[in-house]
Enzyme design. Structure first.
Site, PDB file in Angstrom:
ATOM      1  N   GLN A   1       0.787  -1.328  -0.039  1.00 44.99           N
ATOM      2  CA  GLN A   1       0.116   0.059  -0.095  1.00 44.99           C
ATOM      3  C   GLN A   1       0.887   1.221   0.086  1.00 44.99           C
ATOM      4  O   GLN A   1       0.617   1.911  -0.942  1.00 44.99           O
ATOM      5  CB  GLN A   1      -0.930  -0.108   1.239  1.00 44.99           C
ATOM      6  CG  GLN A   1      -1.627   1.193   1.407  1.00 44.99           C
ATOM      7  CD  GLN A   1      -2.748   0.842   2.756  1.00 44.99           C
ATOM      8  OE1 GLN A   1      -3.730   1.040   2.193  1.00 44.99           O
ATOM      9  NE2 GLN A   1      -2.364   0.739   3.853  1.00 44.99           N
ATOM     10  N   LEU A   2       1.947   1.362   0.830  1.00 52.22           N
ATOM     11  CA  LEU A   2       2.836   2.466   1.093  1.00 52.22           C
ATOM     12  C   LEU A   2       3.808   2.645  -0.175  1.00 52.22           C
ATOM     13  O   LEU A   2       3.863   3.523  -0.617  1.00 52.22           O
ATOM     14  CB  LEU A   2       3.323   2.551   2.484  1.00 52.22           C
ATOM     15  CG  LEU A   2       4.251   3.674   2.832  1.00 52.22           C
ATOM     16  CD1 LEU A   2       3.589   5.088   2.425  1.00 52.22           C
ATOM     17  CD2 LEU A   2       4.852   3.710   3.858  1.00 52.22           C
TER      18      LEU A   2
ATOM     19  N   ALA B   1       6.905  -4.888   5.360  1.00 50.03           N
ATOM     20  CA  ALA B   1       6.672  -5.522   6.616  1.00 50.03           C
ATOM     21  C   ALA B   1       5.765  -6.419   6.593  1.00 50.03           C
ATOM     22  O   ALA B   1       4.921  -6.896   5.522  1.00 50.03           O
ATOM     23  CB  ALA B   1       6.176  -4.272   7.454  1.00 50.03           C
ATOM     24  N   TYR B   2       5.705  -7.318   7.606  1.00 56.34           N
ATOM     25  CA  TYR B   2       4.701  -8.325   8.140  1.00 56.34           C
ATOM     26  C   TYR B   2       3.459  -7.444   8.612  1.00 56.34           C
ATOM     27  O   TYR B   2       3.695  -6.993   9.755  1.00 56.34           O
ATOM     28  CB  TYR B   2       5.430  -9.460   8.846  1.00 56.34           C
ATOM     29  CG  TYR B   2       4.266 -10.669   9.131  1.00 56.34           C
ATOM     30  CD1 TYR B   2       4.378 -12.021   8.550  1.00 56.34           C
ATOM     31  CD2 TYR B   2       3.226 -10.422  10.105  1.00 56.34           C
ATOM     32  CE1 TYR B   2       3.622 -12.972   8.969  1.00 56.34           C
ATOM     33  CE2 TYR B   2       2.235 -11.362  10.212  1.00 56.34           C
ATOM     34  CZ  TYR B   2       2.521 -12.715   9.793  1.00 56.34           C
ATOM     35  OH  TYR B   2       1.756 -13.620  10.021  1.00 56.34           O
ATOM     36  N   THR B   3       2.692  -7.452   8.015  1.00 56.64           N
ATOM     37  CA  THR B   3       1.388  -6.294   8.469  1.00 56.64           C
ATOM     38  C   THR B   3       0.051  -6.904   8.952  1.00 56.64           C
ATOM     39  O   THR B   3      -0.580  -6.237   9.456  1.00 56.64           O
ATOM     40  CB  THR B   3       1.029  -5.102   7.478  1.00 56.64           C
ATOM     41  OG1 THR B   3       0.588  -5.998   6.248  1.00 56.64           O
ATOM     42  CG2 THR B   3       2.365  -4.214   7.144  1.00 56.64           C
TER      43      THR B   3
ATOM     44  N   LYS C   1       7.935  -4.963  15.465  1.00 52.42           N
ATOM     45  CA  LYS C   1       8.267  -3.656  14.407  1.00 52.42           C
ATOM     46  C   LYS C   1       9.281  -2.850  15.529  1.00 52.42           C
ATOM     47  O   LYS C   1      10.120  -2.410  15.109  1.00 52.42           O
ATOM     48  CB  LYS C   1       7.036  -2.907  14.544  1.00 52.42           C
ATOM     49  CG  LYS C   1       6.147  -3.516  13.255  1.00 52.42           C
ATOM     50  CD  LYS C   1       6.689  -3.401  12.005  1.00 52.42           C
ATOM     51  CE  LYS C   1       6.756  -1.918  11.408  1.00 52.42           C
ATOM     52  NZ  LYS C   1       7.236  -1.817  10.165  1.00 52.42           N
TER      53      LYS C   1
ATOM     54  N   ASP D   1       2.606   2.788  15.268  1.00 52.19           N
ATOM     55  CA  ASP D   1       2.117   3.590  16.727  1.00 52.19           C
ATOM     56  C   ASP D   1       1.787   2.234  17.564  1.00 52.19           C
ATOM     57  O   ASP D   1       1.796   2.376  18.735  1.00 52.19           O
ATOM     58  CB  ASP D   1       0.506   4.179  16.438  1.00 52.19           C
ATOM     59  CG  ASP D   1      -0.472   3.410  15.685  1.00 52.19           C
ATOM     60  OD1 ASP D   1      -0.191   2.414  14.898  1.00 52.19           O
ATOM     61  OD2 ASP D   1      -1.673   3.570  15.755  1.00 52.19           O
TER      62      ASP D   1
ATOM     63  N   TYR E   1       2.941  -8.189  16.810  1.00 51.35           N
ATOM     64  CA  TYR E   1       3.528  -7.277  15.514  1.00 51.35           C
ATOM     65  C   TYR E   1       4.020  -6.023  16.058  1.00 51.35           C
ATOM     66  O   TYR E   1       5.329  -5.841  15.766  1.00 51.35           O
ATOM     67  CB  TYR E   1       1.805  -6.857  14.846  1.00 51.35           C
ATOM     68  CG  TYR E   1       2.138  -5.711  13.952  1.00 51.35           C
ATOM     69  CD1 TYR E   1       2.891  -5.698  12.747  1.00 51.35           C
ATOM     70  CD2 TYR E   1       1.744  -4.501  14.303  1.00 51.35           C
ATOM     71  CE1 TYR E   1       2.914  -4.765  12.017  1.00 51.35           C
ATOM     72  CE2 TYR E   1       1.962  -3.372  13.321  1.00 51.35           C
ATOM     73  CZ  TYR E   1       2.344  -3.453  12.361  1.00 51.35           C
ATOM     74  OH  TYR E   1       2.649  -2.238  11.378  1.00 51.35           O
TER      75      TYR E   1
HETATM   76  N1  LIG Z   1      -1.288  -0.240   7.249  1.00 52.36           N
HETATM   77  C1  LIG Z   1      -1.258   0.361   8.543  1.00 52.36           C
HETATM   78  O1  LIG Z   1      -2.421   0.845   8.925  1.00 52.36           O
HETATM   79  C2  LIG Z   1       0.112   0.772   9.078  1.00 52.36           C
HETATM   80  C3  LIG Z   1       0.087   1.494  10.311  1.00 52.36           C
HETATM   81  C4  LIG Z   1       1.172   1.637  10.919  1.00 52.36           C
HETATM   82  C5  LIG Z   1       2.385   1.159  10.167  1.00 52.36           C
HETATM   83  N2  LIG Z   1       2.229   0.708   9.138  1.00 52.36           N
HETATM   84  C6  LIG Z   1       3.700   0.382   8.552  1.00 52.36           C
HETATM   85  O2  LIG Z   1       3.717   0.904   7.364  1.00 52.36           O
HETATM   86  C7  LIG Z   1       4.484   0.173   6.215  1.00 52.36           C
HETATM   87  C8  LIG Z   1       3.881  -0.198   5.085  1.00 52.36           C
HETATM   88  O3  LIG Z   1       2.732  -0.725   5.528  1.00 52.36           O
HETATM   89  P1  LIG Z   1       1.477  -1.043   4.378  1.00 52.36           P
HETATM   90  O4  LIG Z   1       0.167  -0.654   5.001  1.00 52.36           O
HETATM   91  O5  LIG Z   1       1.848  -0.687   3.063  1.00 52.36           O
HETATM   92  O6  LIG Z   1       1.574  -2.543   4.320  1.00 52.36           O
HETATM   93  P2  LIG Z   1       1.374  -3.639   3.078  1.00 52.36           P
HETATM   94  O7  LIG Z   1       0.288  -3.239   2.332  1.00 52.36           O
HETATM   95  O8  LIG Z   1       0.911  -4.972   3.942  1.00 52.36           O
HETATM   96  O9  LIG Z   1       2.764  -3.821   2.497  1.00 52.36           O
HETATM   97  C9  LIG Z   1       3.746  -4.460   3.076  1.00 52.36           C
HETATM   98  C10 LIG Z   1       4.512  -4.859   1.957  1.00 52.36           C
HETATM   99  O10 LIG Z   1       5.654  -5.716   2.416  1.00 52.36           O
HETATM  100  C11 LIG Z   1       5.784  -6.756   1.679  1.00 52.36           C
HETATM  101  N3  LIG Z   1       6.694  -7.647   2.350  1.00 52.36           N
HETATM  102  C12 LIG Z   1       6.412  -8.838   3.220  1.00 52.36           C
HETATM  103  N4  LIG Z   1       7.270  -9.595   3.629  1.00 52.36           N
HETATM  104  C13 LIG Z   1       8.316  -9.075   2.957  1.00 52.36           C
HETATM  105  C14 LIG Z   1       9.777  -9.550   2.689  1.00 52.36           C
HETATM  106  N5  LIG Z   1      10.189 -10.621   3.329  1.00 52.36           N
HETATM  107  N6  LIG Z   1      10.525  -9.067   1.972  1.00 52.36           N
HETATM  108  C15 LIG Z   1      10.237  -7.841   1.054  1.00 52.36           C
HETATM  109  N7  LIG Z   1       8.792  -7.375   1.136  1.00 52.36           N
HETATM  110  C16 LIG Z   1       8.072  -8.106   2.025  1.00 52.36           C
HETATM  111  C17 LIG Z   1       4.431  -7.370   1.136  1.00 52.36           C
HETATM  112  O11 LIG Z   1       4.612  -8.293  -0.086  1.00 52.36           O
HETATM  113  P3  LIG Z   1       3.695  -9.384  -0.007  1.00 52.36           P
HETATM  114  O12 LIG Z   1       2.350  -8.997   0.079  1.00 52.36           O
HETATM  115  O13 LIG Z   1       4.185  -9.909  -1.364  1.00 52.36           O
HETATM  116  O14 LIG Z   1       3.872 -10.172   1.334  1.00 52.36           O
HETATM  117  C18 LIG Z   1       3.734  -5.916   1.005  1.00 52.36           C
HETATM  118  O15 LIG Z   1       3.778  -5.521  -0.228  1.00 52.36           O
HETATM  119  C19 LIG Z   1       4.815  -0.867   7.301  1.00 52.36           C
HETATM  120  O16 LIG Z   1       6.110  -0.692   7.849  1.00 52.36           O
HETATM  121  C20 LIG Z   1       4.013  -1.026   8.385  1.00 52.36           C
HETATM  122  O17 LIG Z   1       4.306  -1.652   9.389  1.00 52.36           O
HETATM  123  C21 LIG Z   1       1.389   0.453   8.479  1.00 52.36           C
END
Ligand SMILES: NC(=O)c1ccc[n+]([C@@H]2O[C@H](COP(=O)([O-])OP(=O)(O)OC[C@H]3O[C@@H](n4cnc5c(N)ncnc54)[C@H](OP(=O)(O)O)[C@@H]3O)[C@@H](O)[C@H]2O)c1
Length: 297
Positions: free
Chosen positions: A13-14, A69-71, A138, A111, A134
């Protein structure tokens, strides 16, 4: 000098919004997890080496923005080993390779590193205390990155939604078509963040650190203001032209989940602003813009 960006997690997503927001005059490589698995240390070393030399040969300043990330917050409760590999060991691999090639690293965190029992916005220097697997993985990732490479910065964010990926805005829009009324928790407080706004913030930080600025190493970047999930859901309904009173408040206890969520996880953007970075706009203004531009739902 323009930026070259390596964005692991580039199909998330990001990650996709970071790539989309990057200026046209630079280089962007945003690999999927299949193209670059952060848990594979030698693949990470190779990728960063090639990226750094390609960027410098072409006259760009290289920066790595880790959006991987593992989200899956609930799944992590029973999958702690994998969550730790991706959220802690993976970022450490990245930091090691970035140090090797003198490439600044921006690492995105959450957060959920906070316990959530605060009553005022958390500052980056406040004591952490994650309640979930999680959040613990993190936090471990943050600490490993910061201790491995001194040109690394941790950017904590929260409640992210955007065009790509599953998120709360899309879920509410979908449920609005199938349910007359919805119950949404009204006792968790946070700050919704449009991933495109966060992406622009990360790019501003990338430009700053690549030109020698040294802001504090842990920063917070979320949409401005605060609300509850119920408040957010009602705002989504309003933006979609639906009746917000269809959303009814309930408590966290009404919907037990495997992973505990912080009750209060508003992140203060003061350090971000004090570092001369542009504050992200208020979450409601951002939501209006995201819907108006069809980024969501
Ligand atoms: N979403 C939220 O509400 C939220 C809130 C706070 C912080 N964050 C942080 O924001 C960041 C981005 O989150 P997001 O919302 O964009 O999450 P996301 O959509 O789940 O994207 C995470 C990406 O990481 C990839 N990934 C997983 N395992 C991996 C690995 N071993 N090596 C390389 N890539 C890997 C995933 O690929 P696959 O799908 O192929 O596994 C996915 O494309 C993360 O650090 C998350 O912790 C998110």
């Amino acid at each position: 000098m323009a930026l070259a960006l390596l964005v692991p997690g580039g199909r998330g997503q990001l990650g996709r919004d970071v790539a989309a927001a990057a200026p046209d005059d630079g280089l962007v490589h945003a690999p999927s997890s299949a193209e670059l698995d952060l848990t594979d240390a030698s693949a990470v070393a190779d990728a960063v080496a090639v990226f750094a030399s390609t960027a410098r040969d072409a006259g760009f300043r290289p920066v790595v923005v880790n959006a991987a990330a593992y989200t899956a917050v609930d799944a992590a409760e029973t999958d702690a080993e994998r969550a730790s590999e991706v959220n802690a060991a993976g970022p450490e691999n990245l930091a090691t390779s970035c140090r090797e090639h003198n490439v600044p690293l921006l690492h995105v965190s959450t957060d959920y590193v906070f316990p959530g029992d605060g009553t005022r916005p958390y500052e980056p220097t406040d004591e952490t205390g994650p309640k979930s697997v999680y959040g613990r993985t993190k936090l471990d990732g943050e600490q490993r990155v910061l201790s491995t490479w001194d040109r690394s910065w941790v950017v904590r964010t929260a409640w992210v939604y955007g065009q790509h990926g599953n998120n709360f805005v899309k879920t509410m829009a979908r449920l609005a078509t199938t349910n007359d009324t919805l119950s949404v928790v009204d006792d968790q407080v946070g700050s919704p963040t449009w991933s495109l706004d966060l992406a622009h913030g990360l790019l501003e930080l990338a430009a700053a650190v690549s030109s020698g600025s040294t802001p504090p190493r842990v920063l917070h970047a979320t949409g401005g203001g605060e609300t509850t999930w119920c408040g957010f859901a009602r705002a989504i309904f309003t933006e979609l032209g639906l009746d917000p009173t269809r959303v009814h408040p309930c408590t966290t206890a009404d919907f037990p989940r495997p992973a505990p969520r912080p009750a209060y996880s508003v992140l203060s953007g003061k350090a971000w602003a004090d570092a001369g970075l542009t504050p992200l706009r208020h979450w409601q203004t951002a939501l209006t813009a995201a819907v108006a531009t069809h980024a969501v739902p």
